[in-house]
Write a protein that holds these residues in place. Structure first.
Motif, PDB file in Angstrom:
ATOM      1  N   LEU A  62     -72.476  58.623 -58.953  1.00  0.00           N
ATOM      2  CA  LEU A  62     -71.477  57.569 -59.132  1.00  0.00           C
ATOM      3  C   LEU A  62     -70.446  57.599 -58.009  1.00  0.00           C
ATOM      4  N   LEU A  63     -70.043  58.780 -57.603  1.00  0.00           N
ATOM      5  CA  LEU A  63     -69.083  58.900 -56.497  1.00  0.00           C
ATOM      6  C   LEU A  63     -69.700  58.415 -55.188  1.00  0.00           C
ATOM      7  N   VAL A  64     -70.943  58.779 -54.947  1.00  0.00           N
ATOM      8  CA  VAL A  64     -71.629  58.317 -53.731  1.00  0.00           C
ATOM      9  C   VAL A  64     -71.733  56.801 -53.728  1.00  0.00           C
ATOM     10  N   ALA A  65     -72.067  56.217 -54.892  1.00  0.00           N
ATOM     11  CA  ALA A  65     -72.174  54.758 -54.989  1.00  0.00           C
ATOM     12  C   ALA A  65     -70.827  54.086 -54.745  1.00  0.00           C
ATOM     13  N   ALA A  66     -69.752  54.666 -55.297  1.00  0.00           N
ATOM     14  CA  ALA A  66     -68.410  54.101 -55.099  1.00  0.00           C
ATOM     15  C   ALA A  66     -68.037  54.101 -53.627  1.00  0.00           C
ATOM     16  N   LYS A  67     -68.339  55.200 -52.932  1.00  0.00           N
ATOM     17  CA  LYS A  67     -68.039  55.281 -51.504  1.00  0.00           C
ATOM     18  C   LYS A  67     -68.917  54.311 -50.709  1.00  0.00           C
ATOM     19  N   LYS A  68     -70.154  54.180 -51.104  1.00  0.00           N
ATOM     20  CA  LYS A  68     -71.079  53.292 -50.388  1.00  0.00           C
ATOM     21  C   LYS A  68     -70.630  51.835 -50.476  1.00  0.00           C
ATOM     22  N   LEU A  69     -70.254  51.395 -51.672  1.00  0.00           N
ATOM     23  CA  LEU A  69     -69.803  50.015 -51.838  1.00  0.00           C
ATOM     24  C   LEU A  69     -68.513  49.749 -51.067  1.00  0.00           C
ATOM     25  N   THR A  70     -67.724  50.795 -50.879  1.00  0.00           N
ATOM     26  CA  THR A  70     -66.462  50.658 -50.144  1.00  0.00           C
ATOM     27  C   THR A  70     -66.674  50.661 -48.636  1.00  0.00           C
ATOM     28  N   ASN A  71     -67.572  51.505 -48.155  1.00  0.00           N
ATOM     29  CA  ASN A  71     -67.627  51.792 -46.723  1.00  0.00           C
ATOM     30  C   ASN A  71     -68.853  51.313 -45.958  1.00  0.00           C
ATOM     31  N   ASP A  72     -69.996  51.173 -46.614  1.00  0.00           N
ATOM     32  CA  ASP A  72     -71.247  51.149 -45.851  1.00  0.00           C
ATOM     33  C   ASP A  72     -71.722  49.777 -45.377  1.00  0.00           C
ATOM     34  N   HIS A  73     -71.222  48.699 -45.960  1.00  0.00           N
ATOM     35  CA  HIS A  73     -71.644  47.380 -45.475  1.00  0.00           C
ATOM     36  C   HIS A  73     -70.831  47.015 -44.241  1.00  0.00           C
ATOM     37  N   LEU A  74     -71.498  46.535 -43.205  1.00  0.00           N
ATOM     38  CA  LEU A  74     -70.803  46.248 -41.951  1.00  0.00           C
ATOM     39  C   LEU A  74     -69.874  45.040 -42.038  1.00  0.00           C
ATOM     40  N   GLY A  75     -70.177  44.116 -42.956  1.00  0.00           N
ATOM     41  CA  GLY A  75     -69.388  42.898 -43.019  1.00  0.00           C
ATOM     42  C   GLY A  75     -68.362  42.838 -44.138  1.00  0.00           C
ATOM     43  N   PHE A  76     -68.632  43.525 -45.229  1.00  0.00           N
ATOM     44  CA  PHE A  76     -67.781  43.372 -46.413  1.00  0.00           C
ATOM     45  C   PHE A  76     -67.538  44.717 -47.101  1.00  0.00           C
ATOM     46  N   ARG A  77     -66.486  44.738 -47.905  1.00  0.00           N
ATOM     47  CA  ARG A  77     -66.258  45.822 -48.854  1.00  0.00           C
ATOM     48  C   ARG A  77     -66.363  45.214 -50.248  1.00  0.00           C
ATOM     49  N   PHE A  78     -66.961  45.958 -51.175  1.00  0.00           N
ATOM     50  CA  PHE A  78     -67.206  45.449 -52.522  1.00  0.00           C
ATOM     51  C   PHE A  78     -66.459  46.322 -53.523  1.00  0.00           C
ATOM     52  N   TYR A  79     -65.601  45.680 -54.317  1.00  0.00           N
ATOM     53  CA  TYR A  79     -64.788  46.409 -55.281  1.00  0.00           C
ATOM     54  C   TYR A  79     -65.151  45.964 -56.698  1.00  0.00           C
ATOM     55  N   LEU A  80     -65.502  46.930 -57.530  1.00  0.00           N
ATOM     56  CA  LEU A  80     -65.962  46.663 -58.887  1.00  0.00           C
ATOM     57  C   LEU A  80     -64.775  46.446 -59.821  1.00  0.00           C
ATOM     58  N   THR A  81     -64.826  45.396 -60.604  1.00  0.00           N
ATOM     59  CA  THR A  81     -63.697  45.084 -61.486  1.00  0.00           C
ATOM     60  C   THR A  81     -64.027  45.246 -62.964  1.00  0.00           C
TER      61      THR A  81
END
Length: 236
Positions: A62-81
């Motif tokens: 879960l922590l790896v997924a949270a960091k991935k959604l925050t950091n790994d896409h070159l164009g966007f950051r995705f924040y879960l609500t």
């Protein structure tokens, strides 16, 4: 509203394909308001009573997924609500997937300089409210910063920690930590608290990395620990 939900899910599934390693179900397609996705497994809620070491491995993912959604896409950051144990699935191999992406904050990482708000270059720190079950956030504040610790706050505070949603996962996913683990890793409760509650710039990022390292050390020695905790259990 249903139409906007369908468009949001389709857009997110298109730019975060499972086949590229994103923690989302495989998206088959859509027809009108009907969306077809794979069955990704049982919800995280069903793992509440699993052995602690198994839950520790899920916490890592879960922590790896949270960091991935925050950091790994070159164009966007995705924040879960809508971070809830019922909105996260675990497949037979132990991989985790976020299965409810109808309301995600998407921040463009590459907006033109003339459109950047004054606060853009600083990190957004999620506010902590002393309120059970309160998962609050400001869309405008998140969108006005180039990066936010929102995903780490969501996972650490509302899934893993003792202050997780009491009606769904009392004590959090890492509840009932064995005494043997606490004896060998006495910093675990403090680091978990810092991951959820730190108000320092990049404090949650630092604590999340420390927590990942700590959980990795624990699970790497799981054969010895598991035998001592559960003499009759099979290795995880």
């Amino acid at each position: 509203r249903k139409q906007r939900t369908q468009q949001s899910r389709s857009f997110t599934s298109f730019i975060l394909p499972k086949e590229d390693g994103w923690p989302v179900p495989f998206y088959y397609g859509a027809c009108g308001r009907l969306i077809i996705e794979e069955y990704a497994g049982e919800t995280l809620t069903t793992y509440y009573t699993k052995p602690w070491l198994e839950r520790a491995k899920l916490a890592q993912k879960l922590l790896v997924a949270a960091k991935k959604l925050t950091n790994d896409h070159l164009g966007f950051r995705f924040y879960l609500t809508d971070v809830s144990p019922d909105n996260i699935a675990v497949d037979a191999s132990g991989s985790v997937y976020f299965i409810d992406l109808e309301d995600v904050i998407i921040v463009d990482r590459n907006i033109p300089d003339h459109e950047k708000p004054v606060s853009w270059t600083s990190q957004h720190v999620s506010e902590l409210y002393e309120c059970a079950s309160c998962f609050t956030f400001s869309r405008s504040e998140i969108c006005n910063h180039h990066i936010s610790d929102h995903n780490l706050y969501a996972v650490c505070q509302h899934l893993l920690s003792p202050k997780a949603v009491p009606g769904i996962m009392p004590g959090g996913l890492l509840h009932s930590t064995p005494h043997l683990v606490l004896e060998n890793y006495p910093d675990l409760p403090l680091i978990l608290t810092q991951c959820g509650e730190s108000a320092a710039p990049f404090g949650r990022f630092k604590a999340a990395n420390q927590l990942l390292h700590l959980l990795a050390n624990i699970t790497e020695t799981h054969k010895t620990i598991n035998r001592e905790l559960n003499p009759d259990a099979l290795p995880l």
